[in-house]
Design a protein around this motif. Structure first.
Motif, PDB file in Angstrom:
ATOM      1  N   ARG A   1       1.106  -1.012   0.132  1.00 56.76           N
ATOM      2  CA  ARG A   1      -0.159  -0.163   0.108  1.00 56.76           C
ATOM      3  C   ARG A   1       0.404   1.611  -0.201  1.00 56.76           C
ATOM      4  NH1 ARG A   1      -2.899  -0.893   5.253  1.00 56.76           N
ATOM      5  NH2 ARG A   1      -0.486  -0.901   6.142  1.00 56.76           N
TER       6      ARG A   1
ATOM      7  N   GLY B   1       1.311   5.214  -0.626  1.00 50.71           N
ATOM      8  CA  GLY B   1       0.924   6.893  -0.909  1.00 50.71           C
ATOM      9  C   GLY B   1       1.669   8.075  -1.660  1.00 50.71           C
TER      10      GLY B   1
ATOM     11  N   THR C   1      -2.128   2.471  -4.184  1.00 55.89           N
ATOM     12  CA  THR C   1      -2.259   3.879  -4.083  1.00 55.89           C
ATOM     13  C   THR C   1      -3.121   4.626  -3.499  1.00 55.89           C
ATOM     14  OG1 THR C   1      -2.640   4.343  -6.557  1.00 55.89           O
ATOM     15  CG2 THR C   1      -0.363   3.139  -5.492  1.00 55.89           C
ATOM     16  N   ARG C   2      -2.522   5.863  -3.007  1.00 57.77           N
ATOM     17  CA  ARG C   2      -2.958   7.048  -2.713  1.00 57.77           C
ATOM     18  C   ARG C   2      -2.246   8.286  -3.672  1.00 57.77           C
ATOM     19  NH1 ARG C   2      -6.610   6.417   1.555  1.00 57.77           N
ATOM     20  NH2 ARG C   2      -7.944   7.873   1.230  1.00 57.77           N
TER      21      ARG C   2
ATOM     22  N   ARG D   1      -2.285   3.329   7.434  1.00 61.34           N
ATOM     23  CA  ARG D   1      -3.110   3.176   6.421  1.00 61.34           C
ATOM     24  C   ARG D   1      -2.233   2.916   5.238  1.00 61.34           C
ATOM     25  NH1 ARG D   1      -7.571   7.805   7.768  1.00 61.34           N
ATOM     26  NH2 ARG D   1      -8.232   6.714   9.870  1.00 61.34           N
ATOM     27  N   ILE D   2      -0.905   2.860   5.038  1.00 60.35           N
ATOM     28  CA  ILE D   2      -0.079   2.845   4.077  1.00 60.35           C
ATOM     29  C   ILE D   2       0.686   2.242   4.166  1.00 60.35           C
ATOM     30  CG2 ILE D   2      -1.229   3.928   1.964  1.00 60.35           C
ATOM     31  CD1 ILE D   2       1.085   6.598   2.708  1.00 60.35           C
ATOM     32  N   ASP D   3       1.541   1.484   3.609  1.00 61.62           N
ATOM     33  CA  ASP D   3       2.894   0.941   3.802  1.00 61.62           C
ATOM     34  C   ASP D   3       3.902   1.394   3.816  1.00 61.62           C
ATOM     35  OD1 ASP D   3       2.111  -1.694   4.243  1.00 61.62           O
ATOM     36  OD2 ASP D   3       1.849  -2.067   3.159  1.00 61.62           O
TER      37      ASP D   3
ATOM     38  N   ALA E   1       5.326   5.524   1.289  1.00 65.31           N
ATOM     39  CA  ALA E   1       5.653   7.042   0.769  1.00 65.31           C
ATOM     40  C   ALA E   1       6.471   7.504   0.204  1.00 65.31           C
ATOM     41  CB  ALA E   1       4.383   7.717   1.801  1.00 65.31           C
TER      42      ALA E   1
END
Length: 298
Positions: free
Chosen positions: A96, A98, A123-124, A139-141, A143
Motif C-alpha cells: 500500500r 501513498g 496507491t493513494r 493505512r499505507i506501508d 510513501a
C-alpha cells in the motif's frame, strides 16, 4: 515442554518410512537426532506411539489415532510456510503506497511491478503531509513525499532534489526569462497545491523570509488542476522543475532565491523497513537515486 512441529515431522516420517535411517535421510538430519526427537515426543506424552521389534517399527494403536491428525497439522503448516515464503520472496503480497508527485513515483512503481508481478499494489495520491499522516496511522506501508528534509522518525531514501520554479504558458510575458525575482512575481496571480503540499509549504516559507508581498495564492487540489489553470491563463503555477515536461505549450522559470528547492523521498516507518515488500521497493528506488539527475540549484 510441549511437542514441537519438528518432533512431529520426525514421528510422521518414521511411521511412514518404517525406518529411522530413511526418516533421517528424508528430513536431512542425523539418525541420532531422529531417535532423540522421537524419544522426546513419547516422553512428553507418556505414551508409546511406535513399537520397535528389532529393526522393525510398527505404529501402535494410539499412534494410529494420532498420526492422521499429525499429518493434517503438518499439511497445514506446509501451506502456511508456503504462504510465508511466497510473501517473503514477493511472489504474492500487498503493498500500500501513498505519493504526492506521480511524475517521480510512477517510474519506481512501474519498475517494481515488473520485478514483482505477483504483488498487488494499492496507491493513494495526496499532498505530502496528508500522505505522511496516512503512514503514521498505518493505512499505507510506504510513501513518496516532497520536503526539505526527510520527515522525522521515518526511514528515508532521497530520490532527487529540484529547484521550485513557476510554470507559465509559452506565450506568457515571463516565458522567455531565465529567472524572476520575488518583487516581480508579486505582479502575477500564483496557483499552488493545497497547504499540506510539500512544495507549497517550502514556497510559502521562502516567500515569508523574502517578505514578498504576493497576491493570495489560488489553491487547487491537484497538480493536473494547477497545470490546466496555468494553460487557461488563470495565473502562474508553482512546481518542482522535474515535475514539468516543458514543451511547445509550457515553460518553466526559476525564482531568484537560492533556498527555494525541495527533495523527493521514499519513506516508511522503521518497523516496516524490513518487510519484504517494502524492502523490495527501497531496493528499486535506490537505482533511481543513482539514475535521477539532481537538478543544479540556483
Amino acid at each position: 515442554m510441549k511437542t514441537t512441529i519438528s518432533q512431529l515431522r520426525v514421528l510422521e516420517a518414521v511411521a511412514r518410512t518404517g525406518s529411522f535411517s530413511k526418516a533421517a535421510q528424508e528430513l536431512g538430519i542425523t539418525q541420532p537426532s531422529v531417535s532423540t526427537q522421537l524419544r522426546a515426543v513419547e516422553t512428553q506424552s507418556r505414551l508409546r506411539l511406535l513399537a520397535r521389534n528389532g529393526h522393525k517399527i510398527k505404529v501402535t494403536a494410539f499412534g494410529d489415532t494420532v498420526l492422521p491428525k499429525v499429518r493434517a497439522l503438518l499439511t497445514i503448516m506446509d501451506e502456511i510456510e508456503q504462504l510465508l515464503d511466497n510473501e517473503r520472496n514477493l511472489r504474492t503480497g500487498l503493498l500500500r503506497l501513498g505519493y504526492s508527485t506521480d511524475q517521480f513515483a510512477m517510474p519506481v512503481i512501474s519498475r517494481y511491478m515488473r520485478a514483482y508481478p505477483g504483488v498487488k499494489i494499492e496507491t493513494r495520491c495526496m499532498a505530502s503531509l496528508d500522505v505522511v499522516e496516512l503512514l503514521a496511522k498505518g493505512r499505507i506501508d510506504a510513501a513518496f513525499v516532497t520536503a526539505k528534509a526527510a520527515p522525522a522518525n521515518l526511514v528515508a531514501e532521497r530520490l532527487r532534489t529540484d529547484p521550485i520554479v513557476i510554470m507559465v504558458p509559452a506565450d506568457h510575458p515571463l516565458a522567455g526569462r531565465d529567472a524572476v525575482g520575488w518583487k516581480e512575481l508579486a505582479d502575477h496571480t500564483i496557483l499552488g497545491r493545497e497547504t499540506t503540499s510539500g512544495t507549497r509549504i517550502i514556497f510559502d516559507k521562502a516567500a515569508a523570509r523574502a517578505c514578498a508581498d504576493l497576491k493570495p495564492l489560488v489553491t487547487l487540489g491537484s497538480w493536473e488542476s494547477m497545470r490546466a489553470g496555468v494553460m487557461a491563463g488563470m495565473g502562474v503555477g508553482i512546481a518542482l522543475l522535474g515535475e514539468v515536461e516543458a514543451g511547445d505549450r509550457i515553460r518553466t522559470v526559476r525564482i531568484e532565491d537560492r533556498d527555494l528547492w525541495a527533495s523527493h523521498y521514499l519513506v516508511c516507518g522503521p518497523q516496516m523497513r524490513e518487510a519484504a515488500a517494502v524492502e523490495g521497493l527501497f531496493d528499486i528506488a535506490a537505482g533511481f537515486c543513482d539514475a535521477a539527475a539532481t537538478k543544479e540549484l540556483i
